[in-house]
Design a protein around this motif. Structure first.
Motif, PDB file in Angstrom:
ATOM      1  N   LEU A 135       0.822  -1.205   0.000  1.00 23.58           N
ATOM      2  CA  LEU A 135       0.000   0.000   0.000  1.00 23.58           C
ATOM      3  C   LEU A 135       0.861   1.263   0.000  1.00 23.58           C
ATOM      4  O   LEU A 135       0.565   2.230  -0.703  1.00 23.58           O
ATOM      5  CB  LEU A 135      -0.949  -0.007   1.202  1.00 23.58           C
ATOM      6  N   LYS A 136       1.943   1.256   0.759  1.00 17.93           N
ATOM      7  CA  LYS A 136       2.837   2.422   0.791  1.00 17.93           C
ATOM      8  C   LYS A 136       3.489   2.644  -0.568  1.00 17.93           C
ATOM      9  O   LYS A 136       3.633   3.781  -1.016  1.00 17.93           O
ATOM     10  CB  LYS A 136       3.911   2.247   1.862  1.00 17.93           C
ATOM     11  N   LEU A 137       3.875   1.565  -1.236  1.00 13.78           N
ATOM     12  CA  LEU A 137       4.467   1.710  -2.563  1.00 13.78           C
ATOM     13  C   LEU A 137       3.453   2.220  -3.580  1.00 13.78           C
ATOM     14  O   LEU A 137       3.795   3.031  -4.444  1.00 13.78           O
ATOM     15  CB  LEU A 137       5.053   0.381  -3.037  1.00 13.78           C
ATOM     16  N   ILE A 138       2.220   1.763  -3.472  1.00 12.39           N
ATOM     17  CA  ILE A 138       1.185   2.238  -4.401  1.00 12.39           C
ATOM     18  C   ILE A 138       0.911   3.721  -4.173  1.00 12.39           C
ATOM     19  O   ILE A 138       0.810   4.496  -5.132  1.00 12.39           O
ATOM     20  CB  ILE A 138      -0.096   1.393  -4.250  1.00 12.39           C
ATOM     21  N   ILE A 139       0.812   4.135  -2.902  1.00 13.08           N
ATOM     22  CA  ILE A 139       0.586   5.554  -2.597  1.00 13.08           C
ATOM     23  C   ILE A 139       1.738   6.398  -3.123  1.00 13.08           C
ATOM     24  O   ILE A 139       1.537   7.455  -3.717  1.00 13.08           O
ATOM     25  CB  ILE A 139       0.382   5.757  -1.078  1.00 13.08           C
ATOM     26  N   THR A 140       2.970   5.920  -2.927  1.00  9.50           N
ATOM     27  CA  THR A 140       4.130   6.653  -3.417  1.00  9.50           C
ATOM     28  C   THR A 140       4.155   6.693  -4.936  1.00  9.50           C
ATOM     29  O   THR A 140       4.478   7.721  -5.530  1.00  9.50           O
ATOM     30  CB  THR A 140       5.430   6.013  -2.886  1.00  9.50           C
ATOM     31  N   ALA A 141       3.808   5.591  -5.582  1.00 13.76           N
ATOM     32  CA  ALA A 141       3.824   5.556  -7.046  1.00 13.76           C
ATOM     33  C   ALA A 141       2.768   6.482  -7.637  1.00 13.76           C
ATOM     34  O   ALA A 141       2.996   7.111  -8.666  1.00 13.76           O
ATOM     35  CB  ALA A 141       3.613   4.133  -7.537  1.00 13.76           C
ATOM     36  N   GLY A 144       3.587  10.321  -5.535  1.00 19.82           N
ATOM     37  CA  GLY A 144       4.960  10.812  -5.547  1.00 19.82           C
ATOM     38  C   GLY A 144       5.375  11.439  -4.230  1.00 19.82           C
ATOM     39  O   GLY A 144       5.178  10.871  -3.155  1.00 19.82           O
ATOM     40  N   ILE A 145       5.941  12.636  -4.303  1.00 22.10           N
ATOM     41  CA  ILE A 145       6.465  13.315  -3.116  1.00 22.10           C
ATOM     42  C   ILE A 145       5.364  13.625  -2.097  1.00 22.10           C
ATOM     43  O   ILE A 145       5.562  13.365  -0.902  1.00 22.10           O
ATOM     44  CB  ILE A 145       7.228  14.596  -3.531  1.00 22.10           C
ATOM     45  N   PRO A 146       4.193  14.147  -2.492  1.00 24.95           N
ATOM     46  CA  PRO A 146       3.136  14.340  -1.489  1.00 24.95           C
ATOM     47  C   PRO A 146       2.702  13.025  -0.839  1.00 24.95           C
ATOM     48  O   PRO A 146       2.348  13.001   0.346  1.00 24.95           O
ATOM     49  CB  PRO A 146       1.990  14.956  -2.283  1.00 24.95           C
ATOM     50  N   GLY A 147       2.741  11.934  -1.575  1.00 31.44           N
ATOM     51  CA  GLY A 147       2.413  10.631  -1.005  1.00 31.44           C
ATOM     52  C   GLY A 147       3.403  10.205   0.061  1.00 31.44           C
ATOM     53  O   GLY A 147       3.024   9.650   1.096  1.00 31.44           O
ATOM     54  N   VAL A 148       4.693  10.468  -0.171  1.00 33.11           N
ATOM     55  CA  VAL A 148       5.717  10.142   0.828  1.00 33.11           C
ATOM     56  C   VAL A 148       5.509  10.991   2.082  1.00 33.11           C
ATOM     57  O   VAL A 148       5.626  10.488   3.204  1.00 33.11           O
ATOM     58  CB  VAL A 148       7.130  10.346   0.242  1.00 33.11           C
ATOM     59  N   ILE A 149       5.198  12.254   1.908  1.00 35.63           N
ATOM     60  CA  ILE A 149       4.940  13.122   3.066  1.00 35.63           C
ATOM     61  C   ILE A 149       3.731  12.609   3.842  1.00 35.63           C
ATOM     62  O   ILE A 149       3.750  12.552   5.081  1.00 35.63           O
ATOM     63  CB  ILE A 149       4.757  14.586   2.611  1.00 35.63           C
ATOM     64  N   PHE A 150       2.685  12.209   3.146  1.00 32.62           N
ATOM     65  CA  PHE A 150       1.490  11.654   3.782  1.00 32.62           C
ATOM     66  C   PHE A 150       1.830  10.381   4.555  1.00 32.62           C
ATOM     67  O   PHE A 150       1.396  10.200   5.699  1.00 32.62           O
ATOM     68  CB  PHE A 150       0.424  11.380   2.716  1.00 32.62           C
ATOM     69  N   LEU A 152       4.752   9.506   5.734  1.00 36.94           N
ATOM     70  CA  LEU A 152       5.599   9.878   6.865  1.00 36.94           C
ATOM     71  C   LEU A 152       4.774  10.447   8.015  1.00 36.94           C
ATOM     72  O   LEU A 152       5.009  10.108   9.188  1.00 36.94           O
ATOM     73  CB  LEU A 152       6.655  10.885   6.406  1.00 36.94           C
ATOM     74  N   ILE A 153       3.795  11.280   7.697  1.00 34.80           N
ATOM     75  CA  ILE A 153       2.910  11.829   8.738  1.00 34.80           C
ATOM     76  C   ILE A 153       2.137  10.700   9.425  1.00 34.80           C
ATOM     77  O   ILE A 153       2.055  10.650  10.658  1.00 34.80           O
ATOM     78  CB  ILE A 153       1.952  12.879   8.129  1.00 34.80           C
ATOM     79  N   LEU A 154       1.586   9.781   8.628  1.00 35.22           N
ATOM     80  CA  LEU A 154       0.854   8.658   9.215  1.00 35.22           C
ATOM     81  C   LEU A 154       1.762   7.765  10.049  1.00 35.22           C
ATOM     82  O   LEU A 154       1.346   7.237  11.083  1.00 35.22           O
ATOM     83  CB  LEU A 154       0.163   7.838   8.126  1.00 35.22           C
ATOM     84  N   LEU A 157       2.294   9.461  13.351  1.00 35.47           N
ATOM     85  CA  LEU A 157       1.049   9.486  14.128  1.00 35.47           C
ATOM     86  C   LEU A 157       0.705   8.085  14.657  1.00 35.47           C
ATOM     87  O   LEU A 157      -0.195   7.935  15.472  1.00 35.47           O
ATOM     88  CB  LEU A 157      -0.107  10.006  13.279  1.00 35.47           C
ATOM     89  N   GLY A 158       1.425   7.076  14.161  1.00 38.28           N
ATOM     90  CA  GLY A 158       1.204   5.706  14.635  1.00 38.28           C
ATOM     91  C   GLY A 158       0.084   4.980  13.915  1.00 38.28           C
ATOM     92  O   GLY A 158      -0.401   3.967  14.398  1.00 38.28           O
ATOM     93  N   VAL A 159      -0.338   5.498  12.772  1.00 38.69           N
ATOM     94  CA  VAL A 159      -1.392   4.858  12.001  1.00 38.69           C
ATOM     95  C   VAL A 159      -0.785   3.742  11.157  1.00 38.69           C
ATOM     96  O   VAL A 159       0.118   4.002  10.356  1.00 38.69           O
ATOM     97  CB  VAL A 159      -2.111   5.889  11.090  1.00 38.69           C
ATOM     98  N   PRO A 160      -1.229   2.494  11.355  1.00 36.55           N
ATOM     99  CA  PRO A 160      -0.656   1.405  10.544  1.00 36.55           C
ATOM    100  C   PRO A 160      -1.139   1.491   9.103  1.00 36.55           C
ATOM    101  O   PRO A 160      -2.305   1.722   8.830  1.00 36.55           O
ATOM    102  CB  PRO A 160      -1.180   0.141  11.216  1.00 36.55           C
ATOM    103  N   LEU A 161      -0.212   1.328   8.202  1.00 40.05           N
ATOM    104  CA  LEU A 161      -0.524   1.420   6.781  1.00 40.05           C
ATOM    105  C   LEU A 161      -0.003   0.210   6.060  1.00 40.05           C
ATOM    106  O   LEU A 161       1.047  -0.246   6.211  1.00 40.05           O
ATOM    107  CB  LEU A 161       0.087   2.701   6.213  1.00 40.05           C
TER     108      LEU A 161
END
Length: 161
Positions: A135-141, A144-150, A152-154, A157-161
């Motif tokens: 899921l993290k790779l799909i969000i990043t793909a 891109g950069i805003p996905g990585v920031i998102f 990192l924030i999650l 915050l301790g949100v499992p992804l």
């Protein structure tokens, strides 16, 4: 380009010959050795990818071992026999998305590559204790950069992804 087409035609000829050849002919050991060579190459590439992206292998194994249509399959158990149809539809949906994204141009591709590189730098250089999931790779793909920031924030915050 000509060598690639020759290789593909040779590969196609081997596959066709193996389909009509008998089990005791001399082609079977050749095909077996070719298969073992290709399997070794794929295993080496997979080992490298799983080393670069920690936690990805576990994420893929969890995804493939689980029930992909879990809430629906509990309600209608007969749908489990139609998973093959789900996978075919998913394949065509992913191909359509990739074709659409490819048409968007090189800005999207650059954003994706920079996002994945940023994710690798965060994990391997800056030491962020984050495991990579599918899921993290799909969000990043996709983002891109805003996905990585998102992501990192999650993560912080301790949100499992």
């Amino acid at each position: 380009m000509e060598n690639a087409s020759k290789f593909i035609s040779l590969l196609l000829a081997l596959v066709l010959l193996s389909a009509v050849g008998s089990a005791e002919d001399k082609l079977k050991p050749l095909i077996d050795s070719f298969f073992n060579l290709m399997k070794g190459i794929v295993d080496a590439i997979a080992e490298f990818i799983f080393e670069v992206f920690p936690g990805l292998e576990e994420s893929i194994n969890n995804l493939l071992s689980g029930d992909p249509l879990w809430p629906i399959s509990d309600w209608a158990p007969w749908i489990r026999s139609l998973y093959w149809l789900f996978y075919i539809a998913l394949f065509f949906a992913i191909m359509a998305i990739i074709a659409k994204l490819w048409g968007m141009g090189k800005h999207f591709i650059v954003n994706t590559i920079v996002g994945i590189l940023l994710l690798l730098i965060l994990i391997h250089v800056l030491g962020v204790e984050m495991e990579i999931s599918l899921l993290k790779l799909i969000i990043t793909a996709i983002f891109g950069i805003p996905g990585v920031i998102f992501i990192l924030i999650l993560h912080y915050l301790g949100v499992p992804l």
